[in-house]
Design an enzyme around this catalytic site. Sequence first.
Site, mmCIF file in Angstrom:
data_model
loop_
_atom_site.group_PDB
_atom_site.id
_atom_site.type_symbol
_atom_site.label_atom_id
_atom_site.label_comp_id
_atom_site.label_asym_id
_atom_site.label_seq_id
_atom_site.Cartn_x
_atom_site.Cartn_y
_atom_site.Cartn_z
ATOM 1 N N LEU A 125 0.750 -1.132 -0.123
ATOM 2 C CA LEU A 125 0.092 -0.015 -0.069
ATOM 3 C C LEU A 125 1.001 1.347 -0.057
ATOM 4 C CD1 LEU A 125 -2.723 -0.857 2.864
ATOM 5 C CD2 LEU A 125 -3.057 -1.091 0.261
ATOM 6 N N ASP A 126 0.570 2.416 -0.820
ATOM 7 C CA ASP A 126 1.389 3.425 -0.862
ATOM 8 C C ASP A 126 1.304 4.176 0.375
ATOM 9 O OD1 ASP A 126 -0.751 5.379 -1.061
ATOM 10 O OD2 ASP A 126 -0.950 4.772 -3.093
ATOM 11 N N ARG A 127 2.193 5.381 0.633
ATOM 12 C CA ARG A 127 2.278 6.005 1.870
ATOM 13 C C ARG A 127 0.948 6.455 2.243
ATOM 14 N NH1 ARG A 127 3.978 10.583 4.533
ATOM 15 N NH2 ARG A 127 3.471 11.826 2.551
#
Length: 210
Positions: free
Chosen positions: A50-52
Amino acid sequence: MQKENQNTFHYYIFNKPFGCVTARRDERFPTVMEYFKELGNERLSPVGRLDRETEGLLIITDDGKWNQQMTHPAYQKKKTYEFTVLGDLDEEKLKALQTGILLKGSDIPTLPCQITVTGVSVLSETLSILHPQVQKAICQNRPRHPVTMGRITITEGRKRQIRRMMKAVHCCVVALKRVSIDNIILDEHLKPGEWKEIPASEVFLSSVCR
């Protein structure tokens, strides 16, 4: 500290908070694996990424074979997210997203997806519930800028895919949270940054045969 058995695999549901990265180490940001240091299990790894800025369900495991099965594109695991975007999602845009859309930098359209609008609002009524970093980034937009909320289910895992899909129809994601992967559902009682172990029997409801 928990003592690990080499012959036993472990599966954890983690509610990933905004701001940490899916990595073992990073020089700029906290990482998801820092939340699992207390277990003393160096074999643990995240299942996918999952991206930041994305929150929600992330599975952590030391079962490498199952991890590969869950992330291999051939198995097309269904991943469902709740989203909030700046912009309108009319019928034309929804149809484009549902049937497949070309992302910038790609000549292959996305696979069909399921998408449902669950609410509409305006920025002035939504800004306060967004993450402070997002608030700061978008606060200069006009107060009556339309905002759309919904749920989307995809079966791919392209980099920042949902954000890029929304950008392709002139919408900007301001909140994104994964709530399920196939039959594995994020426990609503888990606060951001919390995790719990789940039994293998629950895990393999959404897995291919080993």
